[in-house]
Design a protein around this motif. Structure first.
Motif, PDB file in Angstrom:
ATOM      1  N   SER A  75      91.020 105.765   7.366  1.00  0.00           N
ATOM      2  CA  SER A  75      92.136 106.195   6.531  1.00  0.00           C
ATOM      3  C   SER A  75      93.404 105.457   6.908  1.00  0.00           C
ATOM      4  N   SER A  76      93.584 105.233   8.219  1.00  0.00           N
ATOM      5  CA  SER A  76      94.777 104.516   8.685  1.00  0.00           C
ATOM      6  C   SER A  76      94.756 103.071   8.225  1.00  0.00           C
ATOM      7  N   ALA A  77      93.534 102.421   8.249  1.00  0.00           N
ATOM      8  CA  ALA A  77      93.410 101.022   7.827  1.00  0.00           C
ATOM      9  C   ALA A  77      93.691 100.893   6.351  1.00  0.00           C
ATOM     10  N   ASP A  78      93.149 101.865   5.550  1.00  0.00           N
ATOM     11  CA  ASP A  78      93.365 101.808   4.106  1.00  0.00           C
ATOM     12  C   ASP A  78      94.832 101.988   3.782  1.00  0.00           C
ATOM     13  N   ASP A  79      95.450 102.946   4.506  1.00  0.00           N
ATOM     14  CA  ASP A  79      96.866 103.171   4.259  1.00  0.00           C
ATOM     15  C   ASP A  79      97.685 101.937   4.589  1.00  0.00           C
ATOM     16  N   THR A  80      97.291 101.240   5.675  1.00  0.00           N
ATOM     17  CA  THR A  80      98.011 100.029   6.074  1.00  0.00           C
ATOM     18  C   THR A  80      97.867  98.945   5.038  1.00  0.00           C
ATOM     19  N   GLN A  81      96.580  98.783   4.530  1.00  0.00           N
ATOM     20  CA  GLN A  81      96.335  97.748   3.540  1.00  0.00           C
ATOM     21  C   GLN A  81      97.097  98.039   2.260  1.00  0.00           C
ATOM     22  N   GLN A  82      97.160  99.339   1.857  1.00  0.00           N
ATOM     23  CA  GLN A  82      97.828  99.696   0.625  1.00  0.00           C
ATOM     24  C   GLN A  82      99.334  99.712   0.793  1.00  0.00           C
ATOM     25  N   GLY A  83      99.771  99.960   2.000  1.00  0.00           N
ATOM     26  CA  GLY A  83     101.202 100.138   2.184  1.00  0.00           C
ATOM     27  C   GLY A  83     101.947  98.850   2.466  1.00  0.00           C
ATOM     28  N   GLN A  84     101.305  97.872   3.071  1.00  0.00           N
ATOM     29  CA  GLN A  84     101.984  96.627   3.425  1.00  0.00           C
ATOM     30  C   GLN A  84     101.860  95.632   2.282  1.00  0.00           C
ATOM     31  N   ALA A  85     102.986  95.127   1.806  1.00  0.00           N
ATOM     32  CA  ALA A  85     102.988  94.139   0.726  1.00  0.00           C
ATOM     33  C   ALA A  85     103.080  92.728   1.318  1.00  0.00           C
ATOM     34  N   LEU A  86     102.260  91.819   0.789  1.00  0.00           N
ATOM     35  CA  LEU A  86     102.240  90.440   1.272  1.00  0.00           C
ATOM     36  C   LEU A  86     103.368  89.653   0.592  1.00  0.00           C
ATOM     37  N   PRO A  87     104.229  89.003   1.373  1.00  0.00           N
ATOM     38  CA  PRO A  87     105.314  88.221   0.751  1.00  0.00           C
ATOM     39  C   PRO A  87     104.744  86.960   0.080  1.00  0.00           C
ATOM     40  N   VAL A  88     105.157  86.721  -1.133  1.00  0.00           N
ATOM     41  CA  VAL A  88     104.691  85.545  -1.884  1.00  0.00           C
ATOM     42  C   VAL A  88     105.869  84.943  -2.638  1.00  0.00           C
ATOM     43  N   ARG A  89     105.699  83.691  -3.025  1.00  0.00           N
ATOM     44  CA  ARG A  89     106.669  83.020  -3.879  1.00  0.00           C
ATOM     45  C   ARG A  89     106.050  82.867  -5.266  1.00  0.00           C
ATOM     46  N   THR A  90     106.872  82.956  -6.288  1.00  0.00           N
ATOM     47  CA  THR A  90     106.373  82.910  -7.658  1.00  0.00           C
ATOM     48  C   THR A  90     107.209  81.962  -8.513  1.00  0.00           C
ATOM     49  N   VAL A  91     106.629  81.584  -9.649  1.00  0.00           N
ATOM     50  CA  VAL A  91     107.390  80.920 -10.703  1.00  0.00           C
ATOM     51  C   VAL A  91     107.219  81.750 -11.967  1.00  0.00           C
ATOM     52  N   THR A  92     108.266  81.850 -12.745  1.00  0.00           N
ATOM     53  CA  THR A  92     108.223  82.605 -13.979  1.00  0.00           C
ATOM     54  C   THR A  92     107.893  81.673 -15.135  1.00  0.00           C
ATOM     55  N   VAL A  93     106.888  82.047 -15.884  1.00  0.00           N
ATOM     56  CA  VAL A  93     106.416  81.214 -16.989  1.00  0.00           C
ATOM     57  C   VAL A  93     107.476  81.158 -18.085  1.00  0.00           C
ATOM     58  N   ALA A  94     107.725  79.935 -18.578  1.00  0.00           N
ATOM     59  CA  ALA A  94     108.678  79.748 -19.671  1.00  0.00           C
ATOM     60  C   ALA A  94     108.248  78.547 -20.491  1.00  0.00           C
ATOM     61  N   MET A  95     108.578  78.548 -21.776  1.00  0.00           N
ATOM     62  CA  MET A  95     108.321  77.403 -22.641  1.00  0.00           C
ATOM     63  C   MET A  95     109.353  76.322 -22.337  1.00  0.00           C
ATOM     64  N   LYS A 152      95.383  84.268   1.394  1.00  0.00           N
ATOM     65  CA  LYS A 152      95.366  85.631   1.950  1.00  0.00           C
ATOM     66  C   LYS A 152      95.278  86.703   0.876  1.00  0.00           C
ATOM     67  N   LEU A 153      95.481  86.334  -0.354  1.00  0.00           N
ATOM     68  CA  LEU A 153      95.552  87.323  -1.429  1.00  0.00           C
ATOM     69  C   LEU A 153      94.175  87.771  -1.889  1.00  0.00           C
ATOM     70  N   GLN A 154      94.097  89.009  -2.229  1.00  0.00           N
ATOM     71  CA  GLN A 154      92.930  89.581  -2.893  1.00  0.00           C
ATOM     72  C   GLN A 154      93.426  90.349  -4.118  1.00  0.00           C
ATOM     73  N   PRO A 155      92.638  90.355  -5.197  1.00  0.00           N
ATOM     74  CA  PRO A 155      93.061  91.128  -6.376  1.00  0.00           C
ATOM     75  C   PRO A 155      93.338  92.588  -6.011  1.00  0.00           C
ATOM     76  N   GLY A 156      94.448  93.129  -6.490  1.00  0.00           N
ATOM     77  CA  GLY A 156      94.826  94.506  -6.220  1.00  0.00           C
ATOM     78  C   GLY A 156      95.730  94.689  -5.028  1.00  0.00           C
ATOM     79  N   MET A 157      95.941  93.640  -4.229  1.00  0.00           N
ATOM     80  CA  MET A 157      96.825  93.763  -3.069  1.00  0.00           C
ATOM     81  C   MET A 157      98.282  93.832  -3.535  1.00  0.00           C
ATOM     82  N   PRO A 158      99.087  94.707  -2.944  1.00  0.00           N
ATOM     83  CA  PRO A 158     100.517  94.723  -3.282  1.00  0.00           C
ATOM     84  C   PRO A 158     101.195  93.472  -2.731  1.00  0.00           C
ATOM     85  N   VAL A 159     102.141  92.946  -3.474  1.00  0.00           N
ATOM     86  CA  VAL A 159     102.846  91.742  -3.055  1.00  0.00           C
ATOM     87  C   VAL A 159     104.343  91.987  -3.124  1.00  0.00           C
TER      88      VAL A 159
END
Length: 386
Positions: A20-40, A358-365
Motif C-alpha cells: 500500500s505504501s509503494a502504491d501510494d508513493t507511485q501514485q503520489g509522486q509526479a515525474l518532472p517532464v518537459r513538454t511542447v504544446t502542439v500548434a499549427m 522512465k514514463l509509464q502510461p498512467g503515471m502522474p507527471v
C-alpha cells in the motif's frame, strides 16, 4: 499452531502495508517532464538529397601540333589564367617549314610582279594592233595565275604561323590546372590529339543531384492544392560535407530538367555555388538541403518525442488529469530534427519530450517548463539545420 497462525497474520499485514505504501508513493509522486504544446505553423519544405560537385567548365588541353615537349611552364594543381602558357613544344621543324613557305611566297610574288608588268606593257600594244589579242589574253591569264599562286602561298604561310604558335600550349580557359599528362621529352601528336592536362573552372562551381519523379509530382500537387507555398524565383540550397560540417555559402538552383531518366526514374537538378576559397572539390559527394517553399499550417514535433514502430509512431502526452498517456500518430516527413504529424494530434495537446524512458502510461507527471512551454513548430536553429 496458534504461534504459527499469529506469525502469518503479522507477516501478511506487513506485506499489505508495504504494498500500500509503494502504491501510494507511485501514485503520489509526479515525474518532472518537459513538454511542447502542439500548434499549427508554417514549416520550411526542405528536401534532402545527395549531390556531387562538378566544375562549371572543363577543358582538356590537347596537342595541336606534332613534336617533342620541351618544358612544362605551369605548376600543377594551381590556378591559371586564360591564355597562360602551360607547355612548350620544340618549334625547330615548324620554324623551318615556316621559313620555306615564306621563301616560296617571295618567289611567287616576284613571278606575279613580272606577269603583271607584262600585262601593263601589252595593253597599249594590243590597242595599236602591235600584238595579237591572243597574246594579250595569254599574258592576262598568266598574271591572274601568278596572283592566285601568291594568295595560296600567303594562306599557307598563315597556317604555318598558326602551327608555329601552337608550339606554345596555352590555357583555353581560366581555372585550376591539373596534373600534367606528359613530361619533357614526350612525343605529342596532332593527329591523335595527345592529352596534356585538364583545366577545371571551380569558382563558381556546380552541385548536381537527382530527385525522385514521384517526389517532384507530390510537390507539384501540394503547390496546386495550396499546401505548399513556393514563390517563383530563386530556390536556396545549402550543403553539408561528409564529415557533418556545413558549407557556409548558400547556392541557388539554376537548372531543372523536365524529362525523367527512364533507368532511374529521377529528375536531374543542378545548383550553383560560389567557391572563393576552393573548399568544394570536383567529384566530391555532399548532402544538399533544398529549401523548396513553405508547408502551410502543419504540425511538427521534435524527433526525440516520437517512438517509431512498424505500425507507425506514438508519443506520450499529458492528459486532462495530469498523467502520461500514449497517443498513436500518423507520421509524415522527417524535416531535420522534427517530424511532420499528419494526424493524431491537435493544437493544444502537450507532448512530452523528456524522461520518456522512465514514463509509464498512467503515471502522474509534473511539467517542468510551465512558463516556457514551447510550441511544436521548429525553432530557427532546427529549420536552418534541416
Amino acid at each position: 499452531m496458534q504461534h504459527i497462525r499469529n506469525f502469518l497474520i503479522v507477516a501478511l499485514s506487513v506485506l499489505a502495508v508495504a504494498c500500500s505504501s509503494a502504491d501510494d508513493t507511485q501514485q503520489g509522486q509526479a515525474l518532472p517532464v518537459r513538454t511542447v504544446t502542439v500548434a499549427m505553423a508554417d514549416l520550411d519544405n526542405v528536401i534532402e538529397l545527395p549531390g556531387r560537385v562538378e566544375p562549371v567548365r572543363v577543358a582538356e588541353v590537347r596537342a595541336r601540333v606534332t613534336g617533342i615537349v620541351q618544358s612544362r611552364v605551369y605548376e600543377e594543381g594551381t590556378d591559371v589564367g586564360e591564355g597562360q602558357p602551360l607547355f612548350r613544344i620544340d618549334p625547330s621543324e615548324l620554324r623551318a617549314s615556316y621559313a620555306q613557305t615564306q621563301a616560296s611566297l617571295e618567289r611567287a610574288r616576284a613571278t606575279a610582279a613580272n606577269a603583271n608588268a607584262v600585262v601593263q606593257r601589252y595593253r597599249p600594244l594590243v590597242a595599236e594592233n602591235a600584238i595579237s589579242g591572243q597574246e594579250f589574253d595569254a599574258a592576262q591569264a598568266a598574271a591572274r595565275e601568278a596572283n592566285a599562286n601568291v594568295a595560296e602561298i600567303q594562306a599557307q604561310l598563315r597556317a604555318a604561323s598558326l602551327q608555329l604558335g601552337y608550339t606554345t600550349v596555352s590555357a583555353p580557359i581560366a581555372g585550376r590546372a591539373g596534373r600534367a599528362a606528359v613530361t619533357e621529352g614526350a612525343l605529342v601528336s596532332q593527329a591523335e590529339g595527345t592529352l596534356m592536362t585538364r583545366i577545371e573552372q571551380i569558382s563558381p562551381i556546380y552541385v548536381s543531384f537527382s530527385q525522385s519523379a514521384t517526389e517532384a509530382l507530390r510537390i507539384r500537387r501540394a503547390i496546386d492544392s495550396g499546401e505548399l507555398d513556393l514563390t517563383p524565383g530563386a530556390v536556396e540550397v545549402r550543403l553539408t560535407f561528409p564529415d557533418g560540417s556545413d558549407y557556409e555559402i548558400p547556392g541557388l538552383i539554376e537548372f531543372l530538367d523536365f524529362s525523367v531518366d527512364a533507368a532511374t526514374g529521377t529528375i536531374q537538378l543542378r545548383a550553383e555555388f560560389p567557391n572563393p576559397e576552393g573548399l568544394l572539390f570536383s567529384g566530391e559527394f555532399v548532402n544538399a538541403r533544398i529549401y523548396a517553399g513553405k508547408m502551410k499550417n502543419v504540425i511538427a514535433i521534435p524527433q526525440r518525442a516520437v517512438t517509431v514502430a512498424d505500425t507507425g509512431g506514438t508519443v506520450m502526452i499529458v492528459d486532462k488529469d495530469g498523467k502520461a498517456a500514449v497517443r498513436p500518430i500518423k507520421l509524415g516527413r522527417l524535416m531535420g530534427d522534427n517530424w511532420v504529424v499528419e494526424s493524431g494530434l491537435k493544437p493544444g495537446d502537450r507532448v512530452i519530450v523528456s524522461n520518456l524512458q522512465k514514463l509509464q502510461p498512467g503515471m502522474p507527471v509534473q511539467i517542468a517548463n510551465p512558463q516556457a512551454d514551447g510550441k511544436s513548430a521548429p525553432s530557427k536553429s532546427a529549420t536552418k539545420a534541416e
